[in-house]
Write a protein that holds these residues in place. Sequence first.
Motif, short mmCIF file in Angstrom:
data_model
loop_
_atom_site.label_atom_id
_atom_site.label_comp_id
_atom_site.label_asym_id
_atom_site.label_seq_id
_atom_site.Cartn_x
_atom_site.Cartn_y
_atom_site.Cartn_z
N ASP A 279 15.93 17.09 39.07
CA ASP A 279 15.19 17.20 40.31
C ASP A 279 15.10 18.61 40.89
OD1 ASP A 279 14.68 14.49 40.25
OD2 ASP A 279 16.38 13.98 41.54
N PHE A 280 15.71 19.60 40.24
CA PHE A 280 15.79 20.92 40.85
C PHE A 280 15.23 22.01 39.94
CE2 PHE A 280 19.18 18.28 42.62
CZ PHE A 280 18.85 18.34 43.97
N HIS A 281 14.12 21.73 39.30
CA HIS A 281 13.51 22.71 38.38
C HIS A 281 12.56 23.67 39.10
CE1 HIS A 281 9.81 20.35 38.64
NE2 HIS A 281 10.52 19.27 38.37
N ALA B 4 11.40 27.82 48.72
CA ALA B 4 12.69 27.23 49.09
C ALA B 4 13.82 27.80 48.23
CB ALA B 4 12.63 25.71 48.94
N LEU B 5 13.54 28.04 46.96
CA LEU B 5 14.56 28.61 46.09
C LEU B 5 14.83 30.07 46.46
CD1 LEU B 5 16.39 28.16 43.58
CD2 LEU B 5 14.52 29.08 42.20
N ASP B 6 13.79 30.83 46.74
CA ASP B 6 13.97 32.22 47.14
C ASP B 6 14.76 32.32 48.44
OD1 ASP B 6 12.56 33.14 44.94
OD2 ASP B 6 10.65 33.20 46.00
N ILE C 215 18.41 31.68 47.64
CA ILE C 215 19.02 32.84 46.98
C ILE C 215 19.37 33.92 48.01
CG2 ILE C 215 18.59 34.75 45.38
CD1 ILE C 215 16.87 32.76 43.74
N ALA C 216 18.44 34.19 48.92
CA ALA C 216 18.68 35.21 49.94
C ALA C 216 19.82 34.81 50.87
CB ALA C 216 17.40 35.45 50.74
N ASP C 217 19.85 33.55 51.27
CA ASP C 217 20.92 33.07 52.15
C ASP C 217 22.27 33.11 51.44
OD1 ASP C 217 21.83 31.53 54.64
OD2 ASP C 217 22.41 30.16 53.03
N PHE C 218 22.28 32.72 50.17
CA PHE C 218 23.52 32.73 49.40
C PHE C 218 24.05 34.15 49.25
CE2 PHE C 218 26.35 32.35 45.80
CZ PHE C 218 26.88 31.08 45.92
N THR D 190 20.88 29.88 37.24
CA THR D 190 22.02 29.50 38.07
C THR D 190 21.64 29.18 39.52
OG1 THR D 190 22.50 31.86 38.45
CG2 THR D 190 23.68 30.75 36.67
N ALA D 191 20.59 29.80 40.05
CA ALA D 191 20.20 29.47 41.42
C ALA D 191 19.75 28.02 41.52
CB ALA D 191 19.10 30.41 41.89
#
Length: 301
Positions: free
Chosen positions: A240-242, A252-254, A257-260, A273-274
Amino acid sequence: MRVHDADAAAPVRPLELRLPSPLEELADDRLTGAGVRLRLKRDDLISPDIPGNKWRKLKYNLAAARAQGHHLLLTFGGAYSNHIRATAAAGHYFGFATVGIIRGEEHLPLNPSLDYAVRHGMRLAYLDRATYREKMSPAVLTGLRGRFGDFYLLPEGGSNAAALRGCAEIPAELGQPADLLCCACGTGGTLAGLAHGLRAGQRALGFSVLKGGQFLARDVAGLQRAAFGASTANWSIDYDFHFGGFARRQPALDEFIADFRARHALTLDWVYTAKMMYGIFALAQRGGFPAGTTIAAVITG
């Protein structure tokens, strides 16, 4: 540590490998609130040239190539393939000539990945996409041997029985309890080896980075049977997370990544890995893990 493993071919140039790779606790209130403890297995820190699962997959293949008397490694990949880059580095450090068969047409100037490969001695050749789809056929491989001579064949992504042996060593390196081990899945090799190395009561969860990656379950089981004689029942794959498919990303992925990066001073690789890490946090926050679960996530780099 410098490589002195009797099971691996000795390097002919100095190569420092950080093994076992570090295990780092990740403090994050989003996980704490869900009753989940997360540790990061930092395989991305093994080597800047051959990081993460690339070293684990290559380790026993290098030994096999050396034992069989091969002097040339040949493999396949896309223009931005980390596997192509790592194979070139392995050839440079371990004294093998290397050939990378690249999907599609040549584009100049070379991108940073292919430029790195060439600078480390790799010879590049290109296959049109139709032929590339048949790259493992006897006809294509015979043609490649006629062009380049005898070679040790590494599959695209590096996943084969020898690669699984290296990935199976990850659980024993943890040194601390873990209920669940997680990794990103592209070819399934890391998950297949990881699951084989688990202790009783542990499970592995792979996160597919491919859209429509349900075939990975078949491939993981097949890789385990080829490498170890049987498949295990201690693993599963989340699809579900491709975020649109391989090498694709969405806002949403970007944002994740920025928040992490802001929270933990670690930049996650967006291709692999993200997506895994996003999935772990999403599942934790929706109650997907029992309270008290300890997770070890492999940062493959």
